[in-house]
Design an enzyme around this catalytic site. Structure first.
Site, PDB file in Angstrom:
ATOM      1  N   GLU A   1      -5.199  -5.612  12.560  1.00 23.14           N
ATOM      2  CA  GLU A   1      -5.172  -6.398  11.312  1.00 23.14           C
ATOM      3  C   GLU A   1      -3.784  -6.458  10.676  1.00 23.14           C
ATOM      4  OE1 GLU A   1      -8.259  -5.110   8.631  1.00 23.14           O
ATOM      5  OE2 GLU A   1      -9.860  -5.756   9.976  1.00 23.14           O
TER       6      GLU A   1
ATOM      7  N   ASN B   1      -7.856   0.408  10.411  1.00 26.20           N
ATOM      8  CA  ASN B   1      -6.729   0.653   9.517  1.00 26.20           C
ATOM      9  C   ASN B   1      -6.089   2.008   9.780  1.00 26.20           C
ATOM     10  OD1 ASN B   1      -7.470  -1.780   8.411  1.00 26.20           O
ATOM     11  ND2 ASN B   1      -8.161  -0.956   6.459  1.00 26.20           N
TER      12      ASN B   1
ATOM     13  N   GLU C   1     -14.179  -6.445  15.645  1.00 28.43           N
ATOM     14  CA  GLU C   1     -14.853  -5.888  14.460  1.00 28.43           C
ATOM     15  C   GLU C   1     -15.800  -6.946  13.912  1.00 28.43           C
ATOM     16  OE1 GLU C   1     -12.750  -3.877  11.322  1.00 28.43           O
ATOM     17  OE2 GLU C   1     -11.180  -3.168  12.694  1.00 28.43           O
TER      18      GLU C   1
END
Length: 512
Positions: free
Chosen positions: A173, A72, A292
């Protein structure tokens, strides 16, 4: 006692073991970088500030490729903030984790650290708040030999020779509403396509990973991959997957069966990618980057004074964030997730356990203190060491157990490899049974086993329970120890797996 019978045949293989399958992840999150891999002034730090005690454990773990700098974090990150003299680098607010980023550690430091660690770099670019220009400029800075603005700036900053980074993630993401710069599949697909083209104009030899779904539970899962790959199929080499697992409300049976979901996730993405291939009449296959994965107890991010809400704690530098303490049960689950990745090694070519140090990690460290191995360190390290050569396709006939999420699930989970160069077969077992040991028979077709070279097991330690973990004061409570009674004779291997255990057997074999 439960039972399982496994059959393997040297002629039935899945493919070569991808060395990038044993990757890890370093994000500017919590204490992964600062007081993790980098801590100037620590007694074990070198002149670069790299903690040598942590580095020694990283090498023992066997990580082959490290994804960096997020996560992120990367979706709001300006890569230029982390280059040049440290005293000139800006301090920034990181909205992803509500922290202050000092930028004392950046691209040059990570390249230098990776070279010490002996790991390949997997660099992620910001496609949240930035776009095509920043994407092509970082490739020029990293990989162009010289004679241009960005490549000459790299030389001015201390690295005349190119970094030669060949593996790049096109964002992170981007399907997640939590992501800075979140986009629809159409928006991301077009941006990733153009960024990829621009990056390849600078360096045509790079490999690119497009963002797939950040979870198989996302409402857009499947549609997202189809749309993104429709735009990017000719420009990228991989599509990503992310998955985390935890024990929910004491449902340990479903938790131990987590790899069933991993299998489903992988096979679904393969099917979607291949459907796009067929529809678009493409010749190449898109492979998978499971960049991940781990056990993560998502009870809230903060582990300091303000649990469950990092924002309430104010803006801080590298706070303690999701520093999960892993136990025996977690190690067995991690072993099964590794098995799933290995069994799909024909299409899953990259995998990165998240993260490397302190943040949901196999390694823990203390500021000005020691570093030690978590329980999940051990299955990863052994598999990274021994899983080489060909992945063997197995036939498994195991007793099953019922669990709420997946129904009837094999009690014994297994993967195996054959290294023709060394003449060795390695088998990686997990016994999901909480109460019973498991008798296991392995039929070796096409092989004769001359001896058991290695037999090790991770199990509940004497006097402990399934929640036993390693701690700073007791760093070796849970680890690998000899597994007694494993016997190989000709074309058969027999062993008994203790209840709730992970084990590795390595055999010397000859072809028959």
């Amino acid at each position: 006692m439960s039972r399982a019978r496994i059959t393997l045949d040297r002629d039935f293989t899945i493919g070569e073991v991808p060395r990038r399958l044993f990757g890890s992840f370093v994000e500017h999150m919590g204490r992964c970088v600062y007081t993790g891999i980098y801590e100037p002034g620590h007694p074990e730090a070198d002149e670069n500030g790299f903690r040598q005690d942590v580095l020694k454990l990283v090498k023992e773990l066997g990580a082959t490729v490290i994804r960096y700098p997020g996560g992120n974090f990367v979706s709001g990150y300006n890569w230029e903030d982390g280059i040049g003299p440290r005293e000139n680098r800006p301090r920034r607010l990181d909205g992803a984790w509500h922290t202050v980023e000092t930028n004392a550690f950046g691209l040059h430091e990570f390249v230098d650290w990776s070279r010490q660690a002996g790991t390949e770099i997997m660099e992620a670019i910001n496609l949240g708040t930035r776009g095509v220009d920043a994407a092509r400029e970082i490739v020029e800075y990293a990989n162009h030999p010289g004679g241009t603005y960005w490549s000459d700036l790299r030389a001015k900053n201390g690295h005349k020779d190119p970094f030669d980074i060949k593996l790049w993630c096109l964002g992170n993401e981007m399907d997640g509403p939590w992501q800075i710069g979140h986009k629809t599949a159409e928006e991301y697909g077009r941006l990733a396509q153009e960024a990829a083209k621009a990056m390849r104009f600078v360096d045509p030899d790079i490999e690119l990973v497009a963002c797939g779904s950040s979870s198989s539970n996302m409402p857009t899962f499947g549609d997202w991959e189809q749309t993104v790959l429709t735009h990017t199929y000719d420009e990228v080499d991989y599509v990503s997957l992310h998955a985390y697992y935890q024990e929910n409300e004491g449902d340990v049976g479903s938790f131990l069966a987590s790899a069933v979901d991993t299998d489903y996730f992988i096979e679904s993405v393969i099917a979607t990618a291949d459907a796009v291939r067929a529809k678009g009449k493409h010749k190449k296959h898109i492979n998978l980057s499971f960049d991940e994965w781990n056990v993560w107890y998502q009870r809230g991010l903060d582990t300091e004074d303000q649990p469950h809400n990092v924002a309430k704690a104010g803006w801080r530098e590298h706070p303690r964030v999701i520093e999960d303490k892993y136990n025996v049960t977690d190690a067995v689950v991690v072993g099964t997730l590794l098995n799933s990745l290995l069994r799909h090694g024909d299409r899953v070519k990259i995998a990165n356990q998240a993260q490397l140090v302190n943040v949901i990690a196999p390694i823990l460290s203390e500021e000005n203190g020691p570093a030690w191995k978590q329980t999940i360190f051990h299955p990863f390290a052994r598999m990274a060491e021994l899983a080489k050569g060909q992945i063997l396709r197995l036939s498994v006939d195991s007793d099953k157990y019922e669990n709420a999420r997946f129904g009837g699930t094999d009690l014994v989970d297994v993967s195996a490899t054959w290294n023709e160069e060394t003449g060795r077969v390695a088998l990686f077992f997990a016994n999901r049974g909480l109460e019973e040991a498991a008798d296991v028979e392995v039929a070796l077709r096409g092989f004769d086993a001359s001896r058991v070279v290695r037999a090790e097991v991770l199990e509940i330690p004497e006097g402990g329970d399934r929640f036993t973990a390693n701690t700073q004061s007791r760093p070796d409570q849970v680890g690998l120890k000899p597994l007694e009674g494993a016997k190989a004779s000709g074309s058969e291997l027999r062993l008994t797996l203790p209840a709730l255990s992970w084990a590795v057997i390595e055999l010397d074999v000859v072809k028959n």
